[in-house]
Design an enzyme around this catalytic site. Structure first.
Site, PDB file in Angstrom:
ATOM      1  N   TYR A 154       0.857  -1.175  -0.010  1.00  0.00           N
ATOM      2  CA  TYR A 154      -0.144  -0.093   0.040  1.00  0.00           C
ATOM      3  C   TYR A 154       0.628   1.241   0.050  1.00  0.00           C
ATOM      4  O   TYR A 154       0.464   2.239  -0.730  1.00  0.00           O
ATOM      5  CB  TYR A 154      -0.815  -0.023   1.432  1.00  0.00           C
ATOM      6  CG  TYR A 154      -1.902   1.144   1.335  1.00  0.00           C
ATOM      7  CD1 TYR A 154      -3.069   1.177   0.599  1.00  0.00           C
ATOM      8  CD2 TYR A 154      -1.722   2.128   2.585  1.00  0.00           C
ATOM      9  CE1 TYR A 154      -3.900   2.326   0.804  1.00  0.00           C
ATOM     10  CE2 TYR A 154      -2.596   3.246   2.563  1.00  0.00           C
ATOM     11  CZ  TYR A 154      -3.684   3.045   1.685  1.00  0.00           C
ATOM     12  OH  TYR A 154      -4.631   4.250   1.886  1.00  0.00           O
TER      13      TYR A 154
HETATM   14  N1  LIG Z   1     -10.931   5.663   4.455  1.00  0.00           N
HETATM   15  C1  LIG Z   1      -9.695   5.866   5.069  1.00  0.00           C
HETATM   16  O1  LIG Z   1      -9.428   6.064   6.381  1.00  0.00           O
HETATM   17  C2  LIG Z   1      -8.636   6.290   3.824  1.00  0.00           C
HETATM   18  C3  LIG Z   1      -7.290   7.059   4.599  1.00  0.00           C
HETATM   19  C4  LIG Z   1      -6.503   7.275   3.657  1.00  0.00           C
HETATM   20  C5  LIG Z   1      -6.631   7.181   2.363  1.00  0.00           C
HETATM   21  N2  LIG Z   1      -7.711   6.490   1.617  1.00  0.00           N
HETATM   22  C6  LIG Z   1      -7.969   6.291   0.310  1.00  0.00           C
HETATM   23  O2  LIG Z   1      -9.028   6.936  -0.229  1.00  0.00           O
HETATM   24  C7  LIG Z   1      -9.400   6.355  -1.171  1.00  0.00           C
HETATM   25  C8  LIG Z   1     -11.175   5.817  -1.083  1.00  0.00           C
HETATM   26  O3  LIG Z   1     -11.094   5.020   0.064  1.00  0.00           O
HETATM   27  P1  LIG Z   1     -12.221   4.947   0.790  1.00  0.00           P
HETATM   28  O4  LIG Z   1     -12.024   4.626   2.540  1.00  0.00           O
HETATM   29  O5  LIG Z   1     -13.536   5.771   0.339  1.00  0.00           O
HETATM   30  O6  LIG Z   1     -12.553   3.144   0.412  1.00  0.00           O
HETATM   31  P2  LIG Z   1     -13.676   2.279  -0.068  1.00  0.00           P
HETATM   32  O7  LIG Z   1     -12.999   0.872  -0.035  1.00  0.00           O
HETATM   33  O8  LIG Z   1     -14.914   2.678   0.535  1.00  0.00           O
HETATM   34  O9  LIG Z   1     -13.663   2.650  -1.742  1.00  0.00           O
HETATM   35  C9  LIG Z   1     -12.950   2.326  -2.414  1.00  0.00           C
HETATM   36  C10 LIG Z   1     -13.309   2.425  -3.819  1.00  0.00           C
HETATM   37  O10 LIG Z   1     -12.497   2.094  -4.880  1.00  0.00           O
HETATM   38  C11 LIG Z   1     -12.930   1.326  -5.677  1.00  0.00           C
HETATM   39  N3  LIG Z   1     -12.115   0.369  -6.312  1.00  0.00           N
HETATM   40  C12 LIG Z   1     -11.301  -0.798  -5.874  1.00  0.00           C
HETATM   41  N4  LIG Z   1     -10.567  -1.356  -6.915  1.00  0.00           N
HETATM   42  C13 LIG Z   1     -10.896  -0.647  -7.984  1.00  0.00           C
HETATM   43  C14 LIG Z   1     -10.544  -0.459  -9.309  1.00  0.00           C
HETATM   44  N5  LIG Z   1      -9.443  -1.712  -9.571  1.00  0.00           N
HETATM   45  N6  LIG Z   1     -11.121   0.092 -10.182  1.00  0.00           N
HETATM   46  C15 LIG Z   1     -12.111   0.851  -9.872  1.00  0.00           C
HETATM   47  N7  LIG Z   1     -12.485   0.767  -8.722  1.00  0.00           N
HETATM   48  C16 LIG Z   1     -11.814   0.244  -7.543  1.00  0.00           C
HETATM   49  C17 LIG Z   1     -13.870   0.395  -4.627  1.00  0.00           C
HETATM   50  O11 LIG Z   1     -14.789  -0.530  -5.284  1.00  0.00           O
HETATM   51  C18 LIG Z   1     -14.354   1.099  -3.774  1.00  0.00           C
HETATM   52  O12 LIG Z   1     -15.582   1.946  -4.490  1.00  0.00           O
HETATM   53  C19 LIG Z   1      -8.398   5.143  -1.653  1.00  0.00           C
HETATM   54  O13 LIG Z   1      -7.627   5.505  -2.696  1.00  0.00           O
HETATM   55  C20 LIG Z   1      -7.988   5.149  -0.257  1.00  0.00           C
HETATM   56  O14 LIG Z   1      -6.520   4.413  -0.164  1.00  0.00           O
HETATM   57  C21 LIG Z   1      -8.979   6.344   2.470  1.00  0.00           C
END
Ligand SMILES: NC(=O)c1ccc[n+]([C@@H]2O[C@H](COP(=O)([O-])OP(=O)(O)OC[C@H]3O[C@@H](n4cnc5c(N)ncnc54)[C@H](O)[C@@H]3O)[C@@H](O)[C@H]2O)c1
Length: 270
Positions: A154
């Site tokens: 990651y």
């Molecule tokens: N939630 C947190 O605490 C957090 C913290 C830091 C970074 N992030 C980043 O924020 C972003 C969104 O995360 P989130 O928390 O909403 O997670 P989430 O899992 O709710 O959403 C991630 C989305 O990406 C989609 N996805 C995964 N693989 C994919 C692919 N190959 N093609 C298209 N779509 C794909 C999933 O279906 C999902 O809808 C991510 O990049 C994550 O790394 C989240």
């Protein structure tokens, strides 16, 4: 409205932060191509936006598949004529002891977070260059400041995204394409649900995380979407190549707060 009539592609928009971004961008006047792997997740997001008076279309796209990305960009251009904004939000959140990871784990994380960002950026930039520029926002993580055990693939992917952010910011600065990273702390999406469910004691888990976030709370997806709006908008016209942390102060705190007071340490009354 900060994004009036801007055309935006948002990837991974079927849930979490991506879903919120579609809603917030549309409220700010953007016409949104909401990309998601599955219509069953993505279409309801679009339907809700449209029934609230916003403009959005659903586009099916797995960001790790070049053909999908090419078609996603083509569909957005066909529908709206150009692309002003790309948010590379689709991501896999991944934790596993490094020695237990398999090549397939590495591929899944790198292919979504880093390769996906490469593919979407490349096809979007080709279009942005035709119409005078645009703005790209890469959703990274607080792990681009410091790491945690089990986050090897990651963190490699997200640091790669920051590197690409800076390289593209420099390469396209004079051609009116701005590229920035946005690093969320702990946000209330599926990942926070998973953390709490995995904890043996939910109260202890909550207290632990609160002590590691100076603001004492988890962030909301909308709080990330609002920062993305700023970066995507003309208000950020002189902002490129940066990595903004929206984390309630998490990356500014050296260690978690002690459960006792030590205010008089060093120089205090003894
Ligand atoms: N939630 C947190 O605490 C957090 C913290 C830091 C970074 N992030 C980043 O924020 C972003 C969104 O995360 P989130 O928390 O909403 O997670 P989430 O899992 O709710 O959403 C991630 C989305 O990406 C989609 N996805 C995964 N693989 C994919 C692919 N190959 N093609 C298209 N779509 C794909 C999933 O279906 C999902 O809808 C991510 O990049 C994550 O790394 C989240």
């Amino acid at each position: 409205m900060k994004l009036k009539d801007k055309i935006a592609i948002i990837t991974g928009s079927g849930a979490g932060i991506g879903r919120s971004m579609v809603e917030v961008f549309a409220r700010q006047g953007a016409k949104v191509a909401a990309a998601s792997r599955r219509a069953v997740n993505g279409q309801p997001v679009v339907d809700a936006v449209v029934s609230a008076g916003g403009e959005a279309i659903f586009v099916r796209c797995d960001v790790s598949v070049e053909k999908d990305v090419r078609e996603m960009v083509a569909k957005a251009v066909e529908e709206y004529g150009r692309i002003d904004i790309l948010v590379n939000n689709a991501g896999v959140n991944f934790v596993k002891p490094f020695e237990q990871t398999q090549r397939a784990d590495w591929d899944r994380v790198i292919n979504t977070d880093l390769l996906g960002t490469y593919l979407c950026s490349r096809y979007a930039i080709i279009e942005m260059l035709k119409t005078g520029g645009g703005s790209i926002v890469n959703i990274t993580t607080v792990h681009t400041m410091a790491s945690l055990p089990g986050a090897g693939p990651y963190d490699a992917a997200k640091w790669g995204m920051v590197g690409l952010t800076k390289a593209l910011a420099v390469e396209y600065a004079t051609r009116n394409i701005r590229v920035n990273a946005l690093s969320p702390g702990l946000i209330d999406t599926q990942i926070w649900t998973d953390i709490q469910e995995a904890a043996p004691n939910p109260q202890e888990c909550l207290a632990y995380w609160k002590s590691n976030i100076p603001m004492g709370r988890v962030g909301s997806p909308e709080e990330i979407a609002n920062v993305a709006v700023f970066l995507a908008s003309d208000e950020a016209s002189y902002v490129t190549g940066t990595n903004i942390f929206a984390d309630g102060g998490m990356t500014s705190q050296l260690i978690s707060q002690e459960p006792f007071a030590s205010e008089t340490l060093g120089g205090g009354a003894r």
